[in-house]
Design a protein around this motif. Structure first.
Motif, PDB file in Angstrom:
ATOM      1  N   ALA A 111       0.797  -1.183   0.074  1.00 53.26           N
ATOM      2  CA  ALA A 111      -0.071   0.082  -0.078  1.00 53.26           C
ATOM      3  C   ALA A 111       0.885   1.358  -0.072  1.00 53.26           C
ATOM      4  CB  ALA A 111      -1.043  -0.176   1.118  1.00 53.26           C
ATOM      5  N   HIS A 112       1.849   1.281   0.687  1.00 48.75           N
ATOM      6  CA  HIS A 112       2.891   2.435   0.776  1.00 48.75           C
ATOM      7  C   HIS A 112       3.469   2.502  -0.669  1.00 48.75           C
ATOM      8  CE1 HIS A 112       2.766   3.815   4.737  1.00 48.75           C
ATOM      9  NE2 HIS A 112       3.053   2.583   5.392  1.00 48.75           N
ATOM     10  N   ALA A 113       3.844   1.644  -1.415  1.00 48.50           N
ATOM     11  CA  ALA A 113       4.511   1.497  -2.605  1.00 48.50           C
ATOM     12  C   ALA A 113       3.428   2.306  -3.451  1.00 48.50           C
ATOM     13  CB  ALA A 113       5.101   0.362  -3.204  1.00 48.50           C
TER      14      ALA A 113
ATOM     15  N   ALA B 186      -0.101   6.032  18.207  1.00 47.43           N
ATOM     16  CA  ALA B 186       0.128   7.416  18.478  1.00 47.43           C
ATOM     17  C   ALA B 186       0.994   8.377  17.465  1.00 47.43           C
ATOM     18  CB  ALA B 186       0.975   7.745  19.833  1.00 47.43           C
ATOM     19  N   ALA B 187       1.947   7.563  16.994  1.00 51.92           N
ATOM     20  CA  ALA B 187       2.965   8.313  15.889  1.00 51.92           C
ATOM     21  C   ALA B 187       1.943   8.486  14.630  1.00 51.92           C
ATOM     22  CB  ALA B 187       4.218   7.465  15.589  1.00 51.92           C
ATOM     23  N   ALA B 188       1.262   7.381  14.208  1.00 60.23           N
ATOM     24  CA  ALA B 188       0.645   7.392  13.101  1.00 60.23           C
ATOM     25  C   ALA B 188      -0.781   8.472  13.104  1.00 60.23           C
ATOM     26  CB  ALA B 188      -0.331   6.236  12.746  1.00 60.23           C
ATOM     27  N   ILE B 189      -1.413   8.747  14.316  1.00 58.24           N
ATOM     28  CA  ILE B 189      -2.232   9.700  14.392  1.00 58.24           C
ATOM     29  C   ILE B 189      -1.806  11.075  14.495  1.00 58.24           C
ATOM     30  CG2 ILE B 189      -3.753  10.856  16.331  1.00 58.24           C
ATOM     31  CD1 ILE B 189      -4.395   7.772  16.973  1.00 58.24           C
ATOM     32  N   ALA B 190      -0.707  11.442  14.798  1.00 57.52           N
ATOM     33  CA  ALA B 190       0.207  12.499  14.892  1.00 57.52           C
ATOM     34  C   ALA B 190       0.349  13.030  13.512  1.00 57.52           C
ATOM     35  CB  ALA B 190       1.572  12.386  15.823  1.00 57.52           C
ATOM     36  N   ALA B 191       1.095  12.036  12.807  1.00 57.63           N
ATOM     37  CA  ALA B 191       1.233  12.183  11.577  1.00 57.63           C
ATOM     38  C   ALA B 191       0.188  12.709  10.592  1.00 57.63           C
ATOM     39  CB  ALA B 191       2.056  11.192  10.835  1.00 57.63           C
ATOM     40  N   LEU B 192      -1.020  11.832  10.846  1.00 60.01           N
ATOM     41  CA  LEU B 192      -2.110  12.122  10.217  1.00 60.01           C
ATOM     42  C   LEU B 192      -2.478  13.656  10.440  1.00 60.01           C
ATOM     43  CD1 LEU B 192      -4.454  11.109   8.410  1.00 60.01           C
ATOM     44  CD2 LEU B 192      -5.687  10.226  10.329  1.00 60.01           C
TER      45      LEU B 192
ATOM     46  N   ALA C 158       0.224   7.852   6.628  1.00 63.12           N
ATOM     47  CA  ALA C 158      -0.182   7.983   8.142  1.00 63.12           C
ATOM     48  C   ALA C 158      -1.351   6.991   8.133  1.00 63.12           C
ATOM     49  CB  ALA C 158      -0.365   9.249   8.649  1.00 63.12           C
ATOM     50  N   TRP C 159      -2.416   6.987   7.199  1.00 63.00           N
ATOM     51  CA  TRP C 159      -3.475   6.149   7.430  1.00 63.00           C
ATOM     52  C   TRP C 159      -3.285   4.755   7.393  1.00 63.00           C
ATOM     53  CZ3 TRP C 159      -7.848   7.017   9.614  1.00 63.00           C
ATOM     54  CH2 TRP C 159      -9.027   5.964   9.693  1.00 63.00           C
ATOM     55  N   ILE C 160      -2.401   4.437   6.247  1.00 62.12           N
ATOM     56  CA  ILE C 160      -1.802   3.145   6.207  1.00 62.12           C
ATOM     57  C   ILE C 160      -1.261   2.579   7.334  1.00 62.12           C
ATOM     58  CG2 ILE C 160      -0.153   1.659   4.735  1.00 62.12           C
ATOM     59  CD1 ILE C 160      -0.882   3.239   2.429  1.00 62.12           C
ATOM     60  N   ASP C 161      -0.225   3.407   7.965  1.00 68.33           N
ATOM     61  CA  ASP C 161       0.443   3.060   9.217  1.00 68.33           C
ATOM     62  C   ASP C 161      -0.554   2.875  10.390  1.00 68.33           C
ATOM     63  OD1 ASP C 161       2.787   3.170   8.047  1.00 68.33           O
ATOM     64  OD2 ASP C 161       3.258   5.229   8.400  1.00 68.33           O
TER      65      ASP C 161
ATOM     66  N   GLY D  73      -4.117  -3.426  12.877  1.00 71.45           N
ATOM     67  CA  GLY D  73      -4.546  -4.823  12.418  1.00 71.45           C
ATOM     68  C   GLY D  73      -5.529  -4.960  11.245  1.00 71.45           C
ATOM     69  N   GLY D  74      -6.283  -3.905  10.977  1.00 67.33           N
ATOM     70  CA  GLY D  74      -7.087  -4.098   9.610  1.00 67.33           C
ATOM     71  C   GLY D  74      -7.766  -2.699   9.465  1.00 67.33           C
ATOM     72  N   PRO D  75      -8.679  -2.548   8.372  1.00 73.58           N
ATOM     73  CA  PRO D  75      -9.437  -1.537   8.075  1.00 73.58           C
ATOM     74  C   PRO D  75     -10.060  -0.791   9.186  1.00 73.58           C
ATOM     75  CG  PRO D  75      -9.530  -3.181   6.436  1.00 73.58           C
ATOM     76  CD  PRO D  75      -8.953  -3.808   7.625  1.00 73.58           C
ATOM     77  N   ILE D  76     -10.023   0.490   9.066  1.00 72.63           N
ATOM     78  CA  ILE D  76     -10.741   1.448  10.119  1.00 72.63           C
ATOM     79  C   ILE D  76     -11.874   1.937   9.277  1.00 72.63           C
ATOM     80  CG2 ILE D  76     -10.761   3.200  11.736  1.00 72.63           C
ATOM     81  CD1 ILE D  76      -7.530   2.650  12.034  1.00 72.63           C
ATOM     82  N   GLU D  77     -13.094   1.850   9.823  1.00 74.40           N
ATOM     83  CA  GLU D  77     -14.402   2.577   9.112  1.00 74.40           C
ATOM     84  C   GLU D  77     -14.201   3.909   9.649  1.00 74.40           C
ATOM     85  OE1 GLU D  77     -15.882   1.208   6.654  1.00 74.40           O
ATOM     86  OE2 GLU D  77     -15.035  -0.575   6.721  1.00 74.40           O
ATOM     87  N   THR D  78     -14.124   4.897   8.901  1.00 71.37           N
ATOM     88  CA  THR D  78     -14.507   6.462   9.074  1.00 71.37           C
ATOM     89  C   THR D  78     -14.939   7.178   7.726  1.00 71.37           C
ATOM     90  OG1 THR D  78     -13.587   8.336  10.108  1.00 71.37           O
ATOM     91  CG2 THR D  78     -11.896   6.844   8.776  1.00 71.37           C
ATOM     92  N   GLU D  79     -15.108   8.500   8.078  1.00 66.16           N
ATOM     93  CA  GLU D  79     -15.478   9.175   6.786  1.00 66.16           C
ATOM     94  C   GLU D  79     -14.082   9.655   6.131  1.00 66.16           C
ATOM     95  OE1 GLU D  79     -17.644  12.541   8.303  1.00 66.16           O
ATOM     96  OE2 GLU D  79     -19.440  11.344   8.969  1.00 66.16           O
ATOM     97  N   VAL D  80     -14.202   9.879   4.746  1.00 63.59           N
ATOM     98  CA  VAL D  80     -13.122  10.067   4.084  1.00 63.59           C
ATOM     99  C   VAL D  80     -13.280  11.543   3.201  1.00 63.59           C
ATOM    100  CG1 VAL D  80     -11.293   9.241   2.399  1.00 63.59           C
ATOM    101  CG2 VAL D  80     -12.253   7.699   3.861  1.00 63.59           C
TER     102      VAL D  80
END
Length: 442
Positions: free
Chosen positions: A156-158, A355-361, A424-427, A433-440
């Motif tokens: 996904a990062h690639a 925490a790091a992924a949320i901060a980057a996002l 950041a969302w991929i991280d 450990g799996g997809p997160i349902e939220t608004e995009v």
């Protein structure tokens, strides 16, 4: 008398593996079969051919490292069944008092014996080792799940790198169009310009710089496609469709994400299984250090021209006197404590990843919001005003080029920030450990 009763009970219990252990082993086998079915029969609808989603799925489905980890899990299951089995029985053939000086008298003299012996490990030892091997099989399944997660995130990062380069290339193409219109305006003003060749040279230099940047983005796209093709095992692939750089409007609660990660992440499953395996090994070592190993045998004896006879023997080890089992127990207990520390450390690492992924996002989102609300309107107004002035009368060409460059850099930065948010969302999804349902937001 009590000692003999205790010894008899120990002999009867030796070598027994509990039904709980066998059920745990059966559960692991079912989980392994379920994972194999999930790989062969994906439940989700197939993605469009050539899309990033389809390519990521192909990477996960075809990578040999997952096959290796599944094979390791099958090996651990087989080892668990082997650990729970009694040692092989022993067949004994003996000859006593054979008449070496006159072999022809062998049918009348000497003694010939055949026997069968069985060793019985200490009660709890087989069960502990079988339970440990079953947990090691579960640990291998956790490693498989974790490797699958890593492959999905890497692919996904690639694809996001490709999408970022594609988006930047589109914005550079728009900047090149602006410079082309600028060149046309200059050519229209050639008769009235003081130094037309110098002005055209400046615009051509800027256009060359943009073309060089576009060549770099094409190289980035090709590199991302090559990486994905190598992971799939093909020589080349082509990613199709428009790039999708998602920006998430809202992030679920951090504690809720952590609780989900604790349930879903393979690294947690592996760490916990490793701790349980170490504890089971410690139980087996404790049994071997405190309970003797028994050996029983039955013997058939025959002397030529005499009646046959039967014999029986019983022996046991004396671990209370001296042996290395006590030290093995200490080592196993220390490993169990170390495994529990690994579980705690893994939990902290997961909290840090989330925490790091949320901060980057959040950083990318705030920067994009500033671009949309303040920076882009100001740059576009400046560029529009200079372009209008240049078209109707005298104006500063360098100011026009600077304004066009500012807009180009802003658009490139916007694409990079959107890619940073997507990474950041991929991280974050990978950490959970799996997809997160939220608004995009697009």
């Amino acid at each position: 008398m009590r000692q003999w009763i205790w010894c008899g009970a120990a002999v009867m219990a030796a070598g027994c593996v509990s039904q709980t252990t066998w059920r745990a082993l059966d559960d692991v086998e079912r989980e392994l079969a379920t994972h194999a079915r999930e790989e062969d029969e994906p439940t989700s609808a197939p993605a469009r051919a050539g899309s990033c989603e389809e390519i990521v799925a192909r990477v996960v489905a075809s990578h040999p490292s997952l096959d290796a980890l599944r094979a390791n899990a099958r090996a651990s299951i087989a080892e668990a069944r082997a650990e729970g089995a009694l040692p092989a029985p022993e067949l004994m053939l003996e000859v006593w008092d054979f008449p070496i000086g006159d072999p022809e008298r062998a049918d009348r003299e000497g003694m010939y014996m055949a026997g069968l012996a069985q060793s019985l490990p200490p009660a709890g030892a087989l069960d502990g080792r079988a339970r440990a091997a079953a947990e090691e099989a579960r640990e291998a399944l956790g490693e498989w799940s974790e490797r699958r997660r890593e492959l999905r995130a890497d692919a996904a990062h690639a694809c996001t790198d490709w999408a970022e380069a594609k988006a930047i290339d589109a914005r550079l193409a728009a900047a090149e169009d602006v410079l082309a219109r600028m060149s046309e305006a200059l050519r229209a003003r050639l008769p009235t310009s003081d130094d037309p060749l110098a002005e055209l040279a400046r615009v051509d230099a800027e256009r060359a710089r943009v073309r060089r940047m576009r060549a770099e983005t094409e190289t980035t796209m090709a590199r991302a496609e090559a990486r994905l093709a190598a992971w799939i095992g093909e020589s080349t692939i082509t990613i199709e469709g428009e790039p999708s750089l998602r920006v998430i409007d809202a992030v679920p609660d951090r504690d809720a994400l952590f609780e989900r990660a604790m349930r879903a992440r393979g690294v947690i499953e592996s760490a916990r299984a490793s701790a349980r395996a170490a504890a089971a090994r410690a139980d087996a070592a404790s049994a071997e250090a405190s309970i003797p190993m028994f050996r029983v045998s039955a013997t058939y004896m025959q002397m030529p021209q005499a009646r046959a006879g039967l014999g029986a023997s019983f022996s046991m080890t004396l671990p209370w006197l001296w042996s290395g089992e006590g030290a093995m127990h200490d080592a196993a207990r220390a490993r169990a404590e170390a495994a529990l520390d690994v579980v705690a450390a893994t939990e902290r690492t997961l909290r840090g990843e989330i925490a790091a992924a949320i901060a980057a996002l959040e950083t990318a989102r705030r920067a994009l919001a500033t671009i949309e609300s303040e920076e882009r309107p100001a740059v576009e107004r400046a560029l529009g005003a200079i372009a209008a002035t240049y078209a109707s009368g005298p104006a500063d060409l360098l100011a026009w080029i600077d304004a066009a460059r500012a807009l180009r850099e802003l658009e490139v930065e916007d694409a990079r920030l959107r890619a940073a948010a997507a990474h950041a969302w991929i991280d974050l999804e990978s950490a959970v450990g799996g997809p997160i349902e939220t608004e995009v937001a697009r």
